[in-house]
Design a protein around this motif. Structure first.
Motif, PDB file in Angstrom:
ATOM      1  N   ILE A 123       0.701  -1.313  -0.121  1.00 47.22           N
ATOM      2  CA  ILE A 123      -0.404   0.076   0.278  1.00 47.22           C
ATOM      3  C   ILE A 123       1.020   1.520   0.154  1.00 47.22           C
ATOM      4  O   ILE A 123       0.762   2.514  -0.695  1.00 47.22           O
ATOM      5  CB  ILE A 123      -1.235   0.069   1.365  1.00 47.22           C
ATOM      6  N   SER A 124       2.240   1.359   0.937  1.00 49.47           N
ATOM      7  CA  SER A 124       3.258   2.515   1.006  1.00 49.47           C
ATOM      8  C   SER A 124       3.494   2.783  -0.813  1.00 49.47           C
ATOM      9  O   SER A 124       3.918   3.589  -0.982  1.00 49.47           O
ATOM     10  CB  SER A 124       3.912   1.939   1.471  1.00 49.47           C
ATOM     11  N   MET A 125       3.915   1.526  -1.372  1.00 46.79           N
ATOM     12  CA  MET A 125       4.308   1.609  -2.474  1.00 46.79           C
ATOM     13  C   MET A 125       2.992   2.117  -3.423  1.00 46.79           C
ATOM     14  O   MET A 125       3.204   3.103  -4.228  1.00 46.79           O
ATOM     15  CB  MET A 125       5.359   0.009  -3.211  1.00 46.79           C
ATOM     16  N   ILE A 126       2.268   1.387  -3.853  1.00 50.93           N
ATOM     17  CA  ILE A 126       0.996   2.404  -4.751  1.00 50.93           C
ATOM     18  C   ILE A 126       0.839   3.622  -4.365  1.00 50.93           C
ATOM     19  O   ILE A 126       0.712   4.419  -5.397  1.00 50.93           O
ATOM     20  CB  ILE A 126       0.100   1.412  -4.118  1.00 50.93           C
ATOM     21  N   GLY A 127       0.874   3.938  -2.862  1.00 49.84           N
ATOM     22  CA  GLY A 127       0.816   5.435  -2.592  1.00 49.84           C
ATOM     23  C   GLY A 127       1.617   6.823  -2.879  1.00 49.84           C
ATOM     24  O   GLY A 127       1.454   7.468  -3.557  1.00 49.84           O
ATOM     25  N   VAL A 128       2.600   5.848  -2.700  1.00 48.78           N
ATOM     26  CA  VAL A 128       3.457   7.062  -3.052  1.00 48.78           C
ATOM     27  C   VAL A 128       4.019   6.823  -4.870  1.00 48.78           C
ATOM     28  O   VAL A 128       4.409   7.825  -5.263  1.00 48.78           O
ATOM     29  CB  VAL A 128       5.089   6.600  -2.803  1.00 48.78           C
ATOM     30  N   ALA A 129       3.683   6.009  -5.199  1.00 47.99           N
ATOM     31  CA  ALA A 129       3.962   5.864  -6.655  1.00 47.99           C
ATOM     32  C   ALA A 129       2.491   7.070  -7.293  1.00 47.99           C
ATOM     33  O   ALA A 129       2.449   7.748  -8.231  1.00 47.99           O
ATOM     34  CB  ALA A 129       3.397   4.316  -7.500  1.00 47.99           C
ATOM     35  N   VAL A 130       1.240   6.334  -6.806  1.00 49.81           N
ATOM     36  CA  VAL A 130       0.493   7.295  -7.320  1.00 49.81           C
ATOM     37  C   VAL A 130       0.630   8.813  -7.272  1.00 49.81           C
ATOM     38  O   VAL A 130       0.087   9.962  -7.705  1.00 49.81           O
ATOM     39  CB  VAL A 130      -1.101   7.053  -7.360  1.00 49.81           C
ATOM     40  N   GLY A 131       0.980   9.157  -5.762  1.00 50.69           N
ATOM     41  CA  GLY A 131       1.293  10.476  -5.957  1.00 50.69           C
ATOM     42  C   GLY A 131       2.700  11.485  -6.570  1.00 50.69           C
ATOM     43  O   GLY A 131       2.428  11.801  -7.037  1.00 50.69           O
ATOM     44  N   THR A 132       3.634  10.544  -6.982  1.00 49.89           N
ATOM     45  CA  THR A 132       4.638  10.881  -7.576  1.00 49.89           C
ATOM     46  C   THR A 132       4.339  10.856  -8.575  1.00 49.89           C
ATOM     47  O   THR A 132       4.734  12.247  -9.707  1.00 49.89           O
ATOM     48  CB  THR A 132       6.686   9.602  -7.962  1.00 49.89           C
ATOM     49  N   LEU A 185       1.849  13.009  -0.686  1.00 51.82           N
ATOM     50  CA  LEU A 185       3.222  12.327  -0.185  1.00 51.82           C
ATOM     51  C   LEU A 185       3.363  12.114   1.182  1.00 51.82           C
ATOM     52  O   LEU A 185       3.156  10.742   1.183  1.00 51.82           O
ATOM     53  CB  LEU A 185       4.260  12.489  -1.685  1.00 51.82           C
ATOM     54  N   LEU A 186       3.496  12.738   1.984  1.00 51.50           N
ATOM     55  CA  LEU A 186       3.354  12.421   2.757  1.00 51.50           C
ATOM     56  C   LEU A 186       2.360  11.454   4.281  1.00 51.50           C
ATOM     57  O   LEU A 186       2.625  10.933   4.455  1.00 51.50           O
ATOM     58  CB  LEU A 186       3.686  13.609   4.255  1.00 51.50           C
ATOM     59  N   ILE A 187       1.721  11.678   3.577  1.00 58.36           N
ATOM     60  CA  ILE A 187       0.374  10.947   4.136  1.00 58.36           C
ATOM     61  C   ILE A 187       0.826   9.137   4.307  1.00 58.36           C
ATOM     62  O   ILE A 187       0.502   8.808   4.158  1.00 58.36           O
ATOM     63  CB  ILE A 187      -1.380  11.602   4.058  1.00 58.36           C
ATOM     64  N   ALA A 188       0.689   9.613   2.210  1.00 60.28           N
ATOM     65  CA  ALA A 188       0.675   7.870   1.648  1.00 60.28           C
ATOM     66  C   ALA A 188       1.837   7.152   2.339  1.00 60.28           C
ATOM     67  O   ALA A 188       1.923   6.470   2.189  1.00 60.28           O
ATOM     68  CB  ALA A 188       0.684   8.253   0.027  1.00 60.28           C
TER      69      ALA A 188
END
Length: 410
Positions: free
Chosen positions: A27-36, A287-290
């Motif tokens: 979930i962390s990787m997906i969140g960072v990927a979507v935010g980036t 990104l911080l929240i993700a």
């Protein structure tokens, strides 16, 4: 051998990781990927809008604009024009008189921005490429013609080359009187007629308010004499604009402003840059929240690997090594997500630039699709934001791991 990196990689790719930790890491990787990905796309759209504004106004804007620091107009002599033309890098100098005037056509009227330009204006401006109807020439066969914005033509329903109903322009006389009686109203304005010769389509603000007329027509209507509101300068192709601007400022002194294209629209471009900055800050918080999921996954990983950490420390691993293991674990999770988001964002922007996938959705839009432009500085800033965020959320679990009691966990 980099032991912390080796162990962090084993923890990241281990199939024996507890399921909940694996899910949170993913979930962390997906969140960072979507935010980036979102950050790259949105910043690229703002870059495209900034370039679009420059290109739209570039059709009518000069390379350099000279105006008075104080007052609306300033006297222009042949000696001044000669001195400016002789400045190295100056290719052309155009005289301009610009002011508000009342435009009447049949029983309709509106206030317009009337811009009187000298005969060499179209040698430096690209406005002739924006003509959608008629002819761009302001003088033909000894007669004056006006060039109208498409919005002005539509507002007054103006027909071109209508000799029976020419345009009438009115401007208040500078008589010194503070009030007029009804009998004085006929003499309160100077009036002149002119034929509509062409229609241009550049940008809504210009199209809805501007008309171009010959310089001597504006000079006579406004009673300006030898005064001009601006001088527009075309820079020679092989000369840097900033260098020519510096030379002109030296020649003219502190009584004049010399503005390049960006400085002529500084408020609009600044507004775009400020919006871009706030968008970057907003998405950085997203990104911080993700990335908070990285904190939770690392915290759970520390709990799960307490025995492993205790064994490493018993074998001689220092708290510094243990701390780096979990910092690198968080960095790997963030890096995989960031690289995935970066690849997706760049791919989507490239596809938009190449295939125009997302349209503006407006029939009157000057471009068919949303403009995008990728810049290296945006990618670098996004990367720096991810690094800072990753260190921020990883440092506490890493410190907790480095402070584990060996005797209690063996």
């Amino acid at each position: 051998m980099n032991v912390p990196l080796l162990i962090a990689r084993r923890y990241f790719s281990s199939k024996k990781k507890r399921n909940i930790i694996s899910i949170i890491s993913n979930i962390s990787m997906i969140g960072v990927a979507v935010g980036t990905m979102s950050l790259i796309i949105v910043l690229s759209v703002f870059n495209g809008l900034e370039d679009l504004v420059r290109s739209l106004y570039g059709k009518s804007d000069p390379d350099l604009l000279i105006s008075a620091v104080q007052g609306k107009a300033f006297p222009v002599s042949p000696a001044l024009l000669t001195r400016l033309s002789a400045t190295p890098g100056v290719g052309l100098v155009t005289e301009v008189i610009e002011d508000n005037a009342l435009l009447q056509y049949h029983d309709r009227q509106m206030v317009v921005k009337m811009k009187g330009v000298s005969n060499n204006y179209f040698a430096q401006s690209n406005i002739d490429s924006a003509i959608v109807e008629g002819d761009h020439r302001l003088n033909r066969n000894g007669e004056h013609y006006a060039l109208l914005g498409a919005g002005v033509q539509h507002e007054l329903s103006i027909a071109l080359d209508n000799r029976f109903s020419p345009l009438r322009l009115l401007y208040p006389r500078n008589s010194g009187k503070k009030s007029f009686s009804i009998t004085d109203l006929d003499n309160a304005f100077t009036q002149q007629n002119i034929l509509a010769g062409g229609v241009f389509l550049i940008e809504q603000h210009i199209d809805d308010s501007y008309i171009f007329v010959p310089l001597d027509f504006a000079q006579s209507l406004l009673q300006y004499g030898n005064k001009r509101t601006a001088l527009e300068v075309k820079v020679k192709n092989d000369e840097p604009v900033d260098d020519v601007k510096a030379r002109l400022r030296k020649v003219l002194g502190k009584q004049f402003k010399v503005l390049d294209s960006d400085e002529q629209h500084v408020s609009l471009l600044k507004a775009i840059k400020v919006e871009k900055m706030f968008v970057f800050i907003t998405f950085a918080f997203i990104l911080l929240i993700a990335s908070l999921n990285i904190f939770f996954s690392l915290s759970m990983l520390v709990i799960d690997k307490r025995k492993d950490v205790a064994i490493l420390m018993a074998m001689g691993a220092t708290s510094h090594i243990v701390r780096n293991i979990f910092l690198l674990e968080g960095a790997i999770v963030a890096m995989v997500g960031a690289l995935t988001g970066l690849i997706l964002g760049v791919t989507i922007c490239w596809a938009q630039q190449t295939f125009k996938i997302v349209s503006m959705g407006m029939a009157t839009s000057v471009v068919d699709a949303y403009p995008v432009k990728m810049q290296l500085v945006d990618i670098v800033l996004t990367g720096l934001a991810i690094v800072v965020i990753t260190i921020t959320v990883s440092i506490r679990p890493a410190l907790a791991a480095s402070r584990l009691d060996v005797r209690e966990n063996l």
